[in-house]
Write a protein that holds these residues in place. Structure first.
Motif, mmCIF file in Angstrom:
data_model
loop_
_atom_site.group_PDB
_atom_site.id
_atom_site.type_symbol
_atom_site.label_atom_id
_atom_site.label_comp_id
_atom_site.label_asym_id
_atom_site.label_seq_id
_atom_site.Cartn_x
_atom_site.Cartn_y
_atom_site.Cartn_z
ATOM 1 N N VAL A 517 0.817 -1.046 0.064
ATOM 2 C CA VAL A 517 0.175 0.055 -0.170
ATOM 3 C C VAL A 517 0.944 1.003 -0.052
ATOM 4 O O VAL A 517 1.735 1.470 0.937
ATOM 5 N N ALA A 518 0.720 2.264 -1.111
ATOM 6 C CA ALA A 518 1.442 3.350 -0.903
ATOM 7 C C ALA A 518 0.615 4.487 -0.365
ATOM 8 O O ALA A 518 1.265 5.247 0.028
ATOM 9 N N ALA A 519 -0.613 4.513 -0.432
ATOM 10 C CA ALA A 519 -1.408 5.548 0.230
ATOM 11 C C ALA A 519 -2.878 5.039 0.272
ATOM 12 O O ALA A 519 -3.216 4.172 -0.476
ATOM 13 N N ARG A 520 -3.594 5.586 0.885
ATOM 14 C CA ARG A 520 -5.159 5.273 1.038
ATOM 15 C C ARG A 520 -5.846 6.507 1.562
ATOM 16 O O ARG A 520 -5.296 7.102 2.266
ATOM 17 N N TRP A 521 -7.025 6.393 1.080
ATOM 18 C CA TRP A 521 -8.190 7.933 1.523
ATOM 19 C C TRP A 521 -9.416 7.065 1.493
ATOM 20 O O TRP A 521 -9.590 5.871 1.329
ATOM 21 N N ASP A 522 -10.393 7.689 2.209
ATOM 22 C CA ASP A 522 -11.855 7.278 2.111
ATOM 23 C C ASP A 522 -12.500 7.782 0.783
ATOM 24 O O ASP A 522 -13.668 7.183 0.691
ATOM 25 N N SER A 523 -11.884 8.751 0.033
ATOM 26 C CA SER A 523 -12.626 8.916 -1.356
ATOM 27 C C SER A 523 -11.547 9.190 -2.197
ATOM 28 O O SER A 523 -10.459 9.582 -1.592
ATOM 29 N N PHE A 524 -11.691 9.165 -3.695
ATOM 30 C CA PHE A 524 -10.616 9.786 -4.400
ATOM 31 C C PHE A 524 -10.412 11.122 -4.485
ATOM 32 O O PHE A 524 -11.332 12.087 -4.628
ATOM 33 N N ASP A 525 -9.211 11.677 -4.419
ATOM 34 C CA ASP A 525 -8.505 12.878 -4.478
ATOM 35 C C ASP A 525 -7.537 12.949 -5.468
ATOM 36 O O ASP A 525 -6.399 12.161 -5.373
ATOM 37 N N GLU A 526 -7.872 13.429 -6.687
ATOM 38 C CA GLU A 526 -6.955 13.290 -7.930
ATOM 39 C C GLU A 526 -5.562 14.128 -7.346
ATOM 40 O O GLU A 526 -4.563 13.392 -7.868
ATOM 41 N N THR A 527 -5.368 15.030 -6.927
ATOM 42 C CA THR A 527 -4.299 15.531 -6.522
ATOM 43 C C THR A 527 -3.516 14.855 -5.630
ATOM 44 O O THR A 527 -2.190 14.657 -5.689
ATOM 45 N N ALA A 528 -4.076 14.308 -4.534
ATOM 46 C CA ALA A 528 -3.333 13.591 -3.654
ATOM 47 C C ALA A 528 -2.966 12.548 -4.238
ATOM 48 O O ALA A 528 -1.835 11.652 -3.895
ATOM 49 N N THR A 529 -3.635 11.984 -5.213
ATOM 50 C CA THR A 529 -3.392 10.545 -5.855
ATOM 51 C C THR A 529 -1.984 10.574 -6.619
ATOM 52 O O THR A 529 -1.239 9.841 -6.690
ATOM 53 N N ARG A 530 -1.877 11.877 -7.386
ATOM 54 C CA ARG A 530 -0.918 12.006 -8.329
ATOM 55 C C ARG A 530 0.327 12.383 -7.472
ATOM 56 O O ARG A 530 1.399 11.810 -7.724
ATOM 57 N N ALA A 531 0.103 13.106 -6.326
ATOM 58 C CA ALA A 531 1.363 13.270 -5.444
ATOM 59 C C ALA A 531 1.983 12.122 -4.724
ATOM 60 O O ALA A 531 2.855 11.772 -4.782
ATOM 61 N N ALA A 532 0.845 11.126 -4.300
ATOM 62 C CA ALA A 532 1.408 9.879 -3.844
ATOM 63 C C ALA A 532 2.054 9.052 -4.831
ATOM 64 O O ALA A 532 3.011 8.270 -4.526
ATOM 65 N N LEU A 533 1.632 9.062 -6.131
ATOM 66 C CA LEU A 533 2.309 8.215 -7.158
ATOM 67 C C LEU A 533 3.613 8.952 -7.226
ATOM 68 O O LEU A 533 4.596 7.944 -7.368
ATOM 69 N N ARG A 534 3.776 10.063 -7.512
ATOM 70 C CA ARG A 534 5.345 10.927 -7.710
ATOM 71 C C ARG A 534 5.956 10.271 -6.621
ATOM 72 O O ARG A 534 7.158 10.125 -6.763
ATOM 73 N N ARG A 535 5.552 10.302 -5.231
ATOM 74 C CA ARG A 535 6.598 10.035 -4.204
ATOM 75 C C ARG A 535 6.608 8.319 -4.223
ATOM 76 O O ARG A 535 7.963 8.031 -4.048
ATOM 77 N N ALA A 536 5.745 7.718 -4.436
ATOM 78 C CA ALA A 536 6.172 6.357 -4.863
ATOM 79 C C ALA A 536 7.114 5.859 -5.622
ATOM 80 O O ALA A 536 7.765 4.878 -5.668
ATOM 81 N N ILE A 537 7.580 6.931 -6.665
ATOM 82 C CA ILE A 537 8.482 6.445 -7.647
ATOM 83 C C ILE A 537 9.617 7.119 -7.564
ATOM 84 O O ILE A 537 10.579 7.389 -8.499
ATOM 85 N N GLY A 538 9.743 7.938 -6.266
ATOM 86 C CA GLY A 538 10.966 8.783 -6.033
ATOM 87 C C GLY A 538 11.003 10.122 -6.750
ATOM 88 O O GLY A 538 12.132 10.609 -6.610
ATOM 89 N N LEU A 539 9.861 10.706 -7.019
ATOM 90 C CA LEU A 539 9.979 11.922 -7.790
ATOM 91 C C LEU A 539 9.760 13.227 -6.559
ATOM 92 O O LEU A 539 9.918 14.222 -6.748
#
Length: 540
Positions: A517-539
């Motif tokens: 699990v890289a991140a989790r939320w109670d509902s979809f948040d596009e900005t937070a999802t994009r930021a979590a993906l960038r963090r998960a790949i070291g950006l």
């Protein structure tokens, strides 16, 4: 001594001359893996299935002899299943759930490792390492036939490496003489004695425990023992300070005898002496000795698992005592962690610094294993009169009182690593979410209408939505995110809701390719999802 059954298909990749040996200048490969054991071949399989060309160099020509590792945990099997070889392992292995602990001639207590319902794989199987290796190699052959760019080169011994800023040079000896190749990345999976580690002037840090254990794999004529894990402290049959009994496939049983530190190993391995211990334990039972060996407890690791363009995995990077089944199982978790990260770096989708997170996360995993193995070893092999008295007092209490049983340590069994506080972790914004699926944890399985959850995860970043809305696809920094839309109603047993929602009414999980699990939320948040993906790949 080795029985014929452990010579099964030993030469799985016999020596063949490669075109690299006739090249005028050294050929550069994207990835070279040094060591053809289960961790090395699994690493090659992971990368090859991503379409990344990889060469495995091994100084042998296939499967090693002797049963060696035999206990493979659920997480290890889930990883193997993602590579396409988990089911053959399960089909061949011996599933066991019940363990019993004895002191002298008394049963202290028993425990059941049967996991809750709703998992594709059991808590553990027993399977001789040659079978485990063979199933991985056979899967490599299938992948090669489908076009995966994997080479297994037997009788290719690496004699020297030179590490440069952007590549590694390897000098190799074969039956046809020496040759040289280059690698953008070199992965050391060459075992506990790791010649690569020695060539680079690197070493282990940790403890060597002053005790020895004699392994005897036997095939009994009358197979009356149940399929359980039996462990004796100070057994009444006096064959060792402690003894462990496990069942393996083919009617073979593993017996471990704790025989002390100051022993003559050559003498102990003589057949008449091995039989004396077995006869005292088994009584009037006919048996055939399949394989014997002596090992010493060691709980050690390299200071770092990444050294520029060279990375280490498996026993080459860390060693733990075998009680608890943490060796091969942790090695497969190394592969699980490294494969997708190196793939993203090679594919230009992540910076090289992402590989530093492999070091951070798997050093954390190694330290967790070493801590548990050290505690097990200290309990099994007390080194002072006081610690021996304490150990036996705990055993006496555990025989009558349940509160003392968690203190008995005959080998805390392998569990999947949670990367708490890891460098790639995004937000944990699921109020009331279950602790077992917190950020950094591996995803637990759950039954679905059409199979199991883990069969639907892995290989790519996944946005798991449970009773929540989100786009079907999303892309950030050139990395696609694929949605898996589920409802709690997809699992009538309630396991999906229990394991992923807890007290929450809905949940959205960003899951890495290794099913953590890289991140989790109670509902979809596009900005937070994009930021979590960038963090998960070291950006970030």
């Amino acid at each position: 001594m080795i029985h014929d059954r452990y010579q099964l298909a030993f030469k799985l990749y016999p020596y063949e001359r490669s075109t690299d040996q006739d090249a005028e200048t050294p050929v550069r490969h994207p990835v070279v893996v040094m060591g053809g054991g289960p961790i090395g071949v699994a690493t090659a399989l992971d990368l090859g299935l991503q379409g990344i060309p990889v060469v495995v160099l091994d100084d042998h020509e296939g499967i090693g002899m002797g049963s060696r590792a035999i206990c493979f945990a659920k997480r290890c099997l889930e990883i193997a299943d993602r590579y396409g070889c988990g089911q053959p392992m399960l089909d061949k292995g011996v599933v066991w759930n019940l363990g019993k602990v004895f002191h002298d001639d008394r049963k202290v207590f028993e425990f059941n490792l049967l996991p809750e319902e709703g998992h594709k794989f059991p808590a553990f199987i027993n399977l001789q390492q040659p079978y485990f290796e063979r199933f991985i190699v056979e899967r490599v052959r299938e992948a090669q036939a489908a076009g995966a760019p994997i080479e297994l080169r037997g009788k290719n011994r690496v004699d020297n490496v030179t590490v440069h800023d952007d590549h590694v040079t390897l000098e190799i000896t074969t039956p046809d003489g020496p040759y040289t190749i280059e690698a953008d990345w070199l992965i050391g999976c060459d075992g506990a004695s790791s010649p690569l580690r020695g060539m680079m002037g690197l070493d282990f840090e940790g403890r060597v425990f002053e005790d020895s254990f004699l392994i005897a794999d036997i095939k009994m004529a009358n197979d009356d023992f149940p399929t359980e894990r039996w462990f004796w402290f100070e057994p009444y049959f006096k064959s060792g300070a402690s003894t462990l009994l496990h069942k393996q496939p083919d009617g073979v049983w593993r017996v471990d005898f704790q025989i002390g530190w100051d022993v003559d190993r050559k003498k102990e391995l003589q057949e008449e002496n091995v039989r004396a211990r077995l006869d005292a334990m088994l009584g009037d039972v006919e048996y055939e000795i399949v394989w014997t060996s002596i090992y010493t407890f060691q709980c050690r690791r390299m200071k770092k698992f990444r050294h520029g363009r060279v990375l280490f995995a498996g026993d080459a990077a860390h060693q733990v005592s075998p009680f608890g089944a943490r060796g091969a199982n942790s090695g497969m978790q190394d592969v699980d962690n490294l494969g997708w990260k190196l793939g993203m770096v090679i594919g230009g989708k992540a910076p090289e610094s992402l590989l530093d997170s492999y070091d951070v996360e798997r050093v954390h995993g190694a330290d967790e294993n070493i801590l548990n193995s050290t505690r097990s070893t200290d309990f099994i092999t007390p080194k002072s009169r006081v610690s021996h008295m304490f150990r036996n007092a705990v055993l006496d209490l555990a025989e009558q009182y349940e509160f003392a049983r968690p203190l008995v340590n005959s080998g805390r069994l392998s569990v999947p690593c949670v990367y708490d506080g890891g460098p790639l972790n995004g937000p944990d914004a699921l109020p009331g979410g279950p602790a077992r699926t917190r950020v950094g944890s591996p995803c637990p399985d759950a039954p679905l209408k059409d199979g199991f959850l883990l069969d639907r995860l892995g290989e790519v970043f996944t946005l798991l939505t449970i009773d929540a809305e989100a786009p079907e696809t999303l892309e950030e920094a050139g990395v696609p995110i694929t949605r898996l839309a589920l409802s709690a109603g997809d699992d009538a047993s309630g396991a999906l809701a229990e394991r992923y929602l807890g007290e929450a009414g809905s949940g959205v999980y960003l899951i890495r390719p290794d099913q953590h699990v890289a991140a989790r939320w109670d509902s979809f948040d596009e900005t937070a999802t994009r930021a979590a993906l960038r963090r998960a790949i070291g950006l970030e």
